[in-house]
Design a protein around this motif. Structure first.
Motif, PDB file in Angstrom:
ATOM      1  N   LEU A   1      44.246   7.434  47.363  1.00  0.00           N
ATOM      2  CA  LEU A   1      43.238   7.565  48.409  1.00  0.00           C
ATOM      3  C   LEU A   1      42.004   8.247  47.839  1.00  0.00           C
ATOM      4  CD1 LEU A   1      46.247   8.425  49.867  1.00  0.00           C
ATOM      5  CD2 LEU A   1      44.793   8.034  51.864  1.00  0.00           C
ATOM      6  N   ASN A   2      40.840   7.701  48.161  1.00  0.00           N
ATOM      7  CA  ASN A   2      39.566   8.313  47.793  1.00  0.00           C
ATOM      8  C   ASN A   2      38.768   8.586  49.050  1.00  0.00           C
ATOM      9  OD1 ASN A   2      39.149   8.217  44.691  1.00  0.00           O
ATOM     10  ND2 ASN A   2      39.965   6.193  45.169  1.00  0.00           N
ATOM     11  N   GLN A   3      38.200   9.791  49.139  1.00  0.00           N
ATOM     12  CA  GLN A   3      37.301  10.109  50.243  1.00  0.00           C
ATOM     13  C   GLN A   3      35.897  10.312  49.687  1.00  0.00           C
ATOM     14  OE1 GLN A   3      36.210  13.668  53.364  1.00  0.00           O
ATOM     15  NE2 GLN A   3      38.328  13.574  52.634  1.00  0.00           N
ATOM     16  N   TYR A   4      35.006   9.392  50.069  1.00  0.00           N
ATOM     17  CA  TYR A   4      33.594   9.512  49.713  1.00  0.00           C
ATOM     18  C   TYR A   4      32.918  10.230  50.879  1.00  0.00           C
ATOM     19  CZ  TYR A   4      35.020   5.928  46.378  1.00  0.00           C
ATOM     20  OH  TYR A   4      35.679   5.230  45.388  1.00  0.00           O
ATOM     21  N   ARG A   5      32.608  11.514  50.680  1.00  0.00           N
ATOM     22  CA  ARG A   5      32.190  12.352  51.804  1.00  0.00           C
ATOM     23  C   ARG A   5      30.852  11.937  52.386  1.00  0.00           C
ATOM     24  NH1 ARG A   5      33.281  17.371  47.997  1.00  0.00           N
ATOM     25  NH2 ARG A   5      32.461  15.733  46.613  1.00  0.00           N
ATOM     26  N   ASN A   6      30.000  11.344  51.586  1.00  0.00           N
ATOM     27  CA  ASN A   6      28.725  10.773  52.025  1.00  0.00           C
ATOM     28  C   ASN A   6      28.235   9.869  50.898  1.00  0.00           C
ATOM     29  OD1 ASN A   6      27.385  12.517  50.075  1.00  0.00           O
ATOM     30  ND2 ASN A   6      27.647  14.172  51.569  1.00  0.00           N
ATOM     31  N   GLY A   7      26.992   9.411  51.001  1.00  0.00           N
ATOM     32  CA  GLY A   7      26.490   8.457  50.030  1.00  0.00           C
ATOM     33  C   GLY A   7      26.260   8.991  48.631  1.00  0.00           C
ATOM     34  N   THR A   8      26.328  10.299  48.448  1.00  0.00           N
ATOM     35  CA  THR A   8      26.167  10.842  47.100  1.00  0.00           C
ATOM     36  C   THR A   8      27.489  10.854  46.334  1.00  0.00           C
ATOM     37  OG1 THR A   8      26.488  13.146  47.811  1.00  0.00           O
ATOM     38  CG2 THR A   8      24.237  12.295  47.848  1.00  0.00           C
ATOM     39  N   ASP A   9      28.608  10.662  47.026  1.00  0.00           N
ATOM     40  CA  ASP A   9      29.899  10.501  46.342  1.00  0.00           C
ATOM     41  C   ASP A   9      30.020   9.069  45.847  1.00  0.00           C
ATOM     42  OD1 ASP A   9      30.684  13.097  46.630  1.00  0.00           O
ATOM     43  OD2 ASP A   9      32.245  12.716  48.117  1.00  0.00           O
ATOM     44  N   SER A  10      30.718   8.900  44.723  1.00  0.00           N
ATOM     45  CA  SER A  10      30.772   7.578  44.109  1.00  0.00           C
ATOM     46  C   SER A  10      31.939   7.514  43.130  1.00  0.00           C
ATOM     47  CB  SER A  10      29.465   7.302  43.352  1.00  0.00           C
ATOM     48  OG  SER A  10      29.288   8.260  42.303  1.00  0.00           O
ATOM     49  N   VAL A  11      32.146   6.317  42.554  1.00  0.00           N
ATOM     50  CA  VAL A  11      33.052   6.169  41.420  1.00  0.00           C
ATOM     51  C   VAL A  11      32.361   5.231  40.437  1.00  0.00           C
ATOM     52  CG1 VAL A  11      34.384   4.274  42.450  1.00  0.00           C
ATOM     53  CG2 VAL A  11      35.396   5.659  40.646  1.00  0.00           C
ATOM     54  N   ALA A  12      32.357   5.614  39.148  1.00  0.00           N
ATOM     55  CA  ALA A  12      31.632   4.872  38.124  1.00  0.00           C
ATOM     56  C   ALA A  12      32.400   3.629  37.688  1.00  0.00           C
ATOM     57  CB  ALA A  12      31.364   5.783  36.925  1.00  0.00           C
ATOM     58  N   TRP A  13      31.757   2.818  36.862  1.00  0.00           N
ATOM     59  CA  TRP A  13      32.360   1.588  36.360  1.00  0.00           C
ATOM     60  C   TRP A  13      33.697   1.860  35.688  1.00  0.00           C
ATOM     61  CZ3 TRP A  13      30.687  -2.808  38.072  1.00  0.00           C
ATOM     62  CH2 TRP A  13      29.331  -3.000  38.362  1.00  0.00           C
ATOM     63  N   HIS A  14      34.703   1.095  36.057  1.00  0.00           N
ATOM     64  CA  HIS A  14      36.034   1.247  35.479  1.00  0.00           C
ATOM     65  C   HIS A  14      36.885   0.034  35.836  1.00  0.00           C
ATOM     66  CE1 HIS A  14      36.803   2.368  39.641  1.00  0.00           C
ATOM     67  NE2 HIS A  14      38.099   2.177  39.412  1.00  0.00           N
ATOM     68  N   SER A  15      38.022  -0.083  35.181  1.00  0.00           N
ATOM     69  CA  SER A  15      39.044  -1.058  35.548  1.00  0.00           C
ATOM     70  C   SER A  15      40.331  -0.308  35.847  1.00  0.00           C
ATOM     71  CB  SER A  15      39.292  -2.054  34.413  1.00  0.00           C
ATOM     72  OG  SER A  15      38.133  -2.789  34.112  1.00  0.00           O
TER      73      SER A  15
END
Length: 202
Positions: free
Chosen positions: A105-119
């Motif tokens: 589970l990932n929680q992106y708290r607002n638009g400044t949260d993110s996850v970078a390029w990955h596989s």
């Protein structure tokens, strides 16, 4: 659960389909609130150029006993399934006819949260990982780019609350994905990625 028809994407070396509105609106709202309040969220640290910095999102790992998962040098040991997560897993398994034994589970708290390029290509996921990704809360962009052909156009999807994205086949081998920052987004998004961990020796 709505019996929405999947949207299949014609992408080289990838098997990706999207179920729009997989959940009813009332179910979305109940799930979102419950997960926001009752999941054991944590913010892990990642080492970059010798420095440990917090990753820009909150995470949690749930699954069957001993189904540990390692990514970016972070070891995650599973919390036991909650009733809600177990029921949701069963709903998704029934719809796409594939079994899972864990969920990130990932929680992106607002638009400044993110996850970078990955596989999602860690060894414990096997040669052809199957990932079922459910979105709740704020709508966020989901982007894909080829790992082997720079000439292929980048693919961008807007995933809304209740959407279920299904990735399988050689998708993780040939493609990367990310959730980029969207600074105008004020609300949070919860993303659940159901996976199957392969135990060594099985």
């Amino acid at each position: 659960m709505k019996l929405s028809s999947p949207i299949f994407f014609d992408i080289p070396n990838a098997e990706i389909c999207l179920y729009r509105n997989f959940l009813y609106d009332s179910q979305e709202e109940i799930l979102y609130k419950e997960l926001l309040e009752n999941i054991a969220w944590q913010q892990d640290l990642i080492k970059i150029y010798g420095r440990k910095i917090p990753i820009p999102r909150l995470t949690a790992w749930y699954g069957d006993p001993n189904m540990s998962y390692t990514y970016s040098g972070i070891l995650m040991n599973p919390h036991p399934w909650t009733l809600t997560l177990s029921l949701l897993k069963s709903q998704i398994e029934e719809r796409i006819q594939h079994k899972f034994n864990s969920v990130l589970l990932n929680q992106y708290r607002n638009g400044t949260d993110s996850v970078a390029w990955h596989s999602d290509d860690e060894p414990e996921l096997g040669e052809t990982p199957v990932i079922a990704s459910l979105s709740l809360g704020a709508s966020r962009k989901f982007e894909l780019r080829s790992k082997v052909k720079a000439s292929l156009d980048r693919i961008e999807l807007l995933l809304n609350s209740g959407d279920l994205l299904f990735m399988s086949g050689t998708t993780q081998k040939y493609w990367q994905h990310q959730v980029p920052k969207m600074r105008r987004v004020r609300e949070s998004r919860i993303n659940l990625t159901f996976r199957y961990i392969i135990v060594s020796g099985n």
